[in-house]
Design a protein around this motif. Structure first.
Motif, PDB file in Angstrom:
ATOM      1  N   GLY A  43      18.483   4.604   7.526  1.00 12.28           N
ATOM      2  CA  GLY A  43      18.092   3.598   6.552  1.00 12.28           C
ATOM      3  C   GLY A  43      17.603   4.230   5.271  1.00 12.28           C
ATOM      4  N   THR A  44      17.588   3.417   4.235  1.00 10.81           N
ATOM      5  CA  THR A  44      17.057   3.823   2.939  1.00 10.81           C
ATOM      6  C   THR A  44      16.140   2.716   2.442  1.00 10.81           C
ATOM      7  N   SER A  45      15.036   3.105   1.800  1.00  5.37           N
ATOM      8  CA  SER A  45      14.084   2.155   1.219  1.00  5.37           C
ATOM      9  C   SER A  45      13.576   1.189   2.291  1.00  5.37           C
ATOM     10  N   ILE A 141      16.653   9.277   7.401  1.00  5.43           N
ATOM     11  CA  ILE A 141      16.030   8.562   6.290  1.00  5.43           C
ATOM     12  C   ILE A 141      16.607   9.080   4.973  1.00  5.43           C
ATOM     13  N   GLY A 142      17.104   8.174   4.116  1.00  6.04           N
ATOM     14  CA  GLY A 142      17.726   8.577   2.867  1.00  6.04           C
ATOM     15  C   GLY A 142      16.780   8.538   1.684  1.00  6.04           C
ATOM     16  N   THR A 143      16.768   9.611   0.901  1.00 10.23           N
ATOM     17  CA  THR A 143      15.978   9.681  -0.330  1.00 10.23           C
ATOM     18  C   THR A 143      16.803  10.379  -1.415  1.00 10.23           C
ATOM     19  N   THR A 144      16.278  10.370  -2.630  1.00 11.32           N
ATOM     20  CA  THR A 144      16.906  11.060  -3.756  1.00 11.32           C
ATOM     21  C   THR A 144      15.972  12.144  -4.262  1.00 11.32           C
ATOM     22  N   GLU A 145      16.464  13.376  -4.352  1.00 14.17           N
ATOM     23  CA  GLU A 145      15.660  14.450  -4.933  1.00 14.17           C
ATOM     24  C   GLU A 145      15.730  14.335  -6.448  1.00 14.17           C
ATOM     25  N   SER A 167      11.428   7.298   0.325  1.00 11.78           N
ATOM     26  CA  SER A 167      12.689   6.566   0.443  1.00 11.78           C
ATOM     27  C   SER A 167      12.617   5.216  -0.253  1.00 11.78           C
ATOM     28  N   ALA A 168      11.408   4.655  -0.359  1.00 12.01           N
ATOM     29  CA  ALA A 168      11.218   3.342  -0.988  1.00 12.01           C
ATOM     30  C   ALA A 168      10.586   3.436  -2.372  1.00 12.01           C
TER      31      ALA A 168
END
Length: 348
Positions: A43-45, A141-145, A167-168
């Motif tokens: 999942g993301t956010s 878990i998806g995030t953006t660097e 992530s959120a």
């Protein structure tokens, strides 16, 4: 959950709209239309929070605990006392003004991080969570660097409150969150949600809960409509790319019989498996009397949250129906968004 079908579930983000994903997971984990075994969840956010709640619940006590944690978190998120109800109304009203009021969270205190940290600590209790084993589902878990712009995927053994908040971490509502020495923002920019890594698991099917609508009926003209459309496109771009990758893997297997993936350092290479892909579109498109605009992603109205969870619970059975197959087979109703079923519009 039974042993017949091995499944990975990916939950897209979307603020309060992720309550739909919570409803889907609650239904699948408590009363699935058919038995299945969950091998991984991502999942993301808001989708990341739902995935983490389900995953920690499964480790802590099984499906019943997972469902309880999902229900408990979204119940906590609802604005029920007079003060929180007033704050919610002001937030929604401000977000729907015909101009934007974005101020850097480094200039003005942004309480969202502190509030979310308390909620997550109460609901997840990571300090009491046992270590996952090879028999447990995986978590991604998806995030953006922020500095490199790269997609970052955090796995279950590395799960932390910082990782989930990162992530959120929507810019302007949150500062960048430091996770193991790297600065992170909301994953919607480049991994919403993680799909590529799901193919590393021994699965028969990949199920995607899509929150953001891909298509719209008219060109947005107001400030709020433009912001809403920008957010939808940003949230779906990464999903379309990752689904395309999974689809190409399937095509190569069809063409060659097998497809070998290099192993990780110290591990032998292995063959990819052909995976059936299913996309469940939440259908959260504004209609007369119901608004699913950008501002509504901040909405904590109890009735609104309850409705989204109910919609998710009723829609969950779609994963066992042909209409969610992606890309749709010839003759099937194409319920998936156009940009996901045919990602490129050619104007030769």
């Amino acid at each position: 959950m039974g042993e017949d079908l091995k499944v990975a579930i990916a939950c897209q983000g979307g603020g309060s709209h992720a309550a739909f994903a919570a409803g889907v997971l609650m239904e699948l984990l408590s009363a699935p239309a058919q038995p299945f075994t969950l091998k991984a969840i991502s999942g993301t956010s808001g989708g990341a929070i739902c995935a983490a709640l389900a995953w920690t619940g499964l480790l802590a006590g099984g499906p019943e605990q997972a469902v309880w944690r999902l229900a408990s978190f979204w119940e906590r998120l609802k604005a029920k006392d007079p003060a929180s109800f007033l704050i919610n109304a002001v937030s929604i009203g401000t977000a729907r003004l015909p101009w934007t009021l974005e101020v850097s969270p480094y200039l003005v205190p942004a309480p969202a991080e502190d509030v979310m940290r308390v909620w997550l600590a109460d609901e997840l209790q990571l300090d009491k969570l046992r270590a996952p084993t090879a028999d447990d589902p995986g978590l991604l878990i998806g995030t953006t660097e922020v500095l490199s712009g790269r997609r970052a995927v955090i796995t279950g053994p590395k799960l932390s409150y910082d990782a989930l908040i990162a992530s959120a971490a929507v810019p302007f509502l949150y500062k960048a969150i430091e996770v193991e020495g790297r600065w992170m923002w909301d994953g919607l920019f480049c991994v919403n949600p993680p799909v590529n890594e799901m193919l590393d698991y021994d699965i028969d099917e990949l199920w995607v809960v899509q929150i953001n609508p891909q298509a719209t009926e008219s060109v947005p003209r107001s400030t709020t409509d433009i912001v809403d459309r920008r957010n939808e496109l940003s949230g779906n771009l990464a999903l379309a790319q990752e689904l395309h990758f999974a689809h190409v893997i399937n095509q190569l297997i069809d063409a060659n019989g097998t497809l070998r993936k290099p192993g990780k350092p110290g591990a032998p290479p292995r063959d990819y498996r052909k995976v059936t892909i299913r996309v469940l579109d939440a259908g959260l498109v504004s209609t007369k009397g119901t608004s699913f605009d950008y501002a509504s992603k901040l909405d904590r109205n109890p009735a609104f949250i309850a409705d989204l969870i109910d919609r998710g619970q009723k829609a969950a059975g779609g994963f066992f129906q042909p209409r969610t197959l992606w890309p749709p087979a010839e003759g099937l109703e194409a319920v998936g968004p156009p940009a996901l079923t045919a990602a490129t519009l050619r104007l030769d």
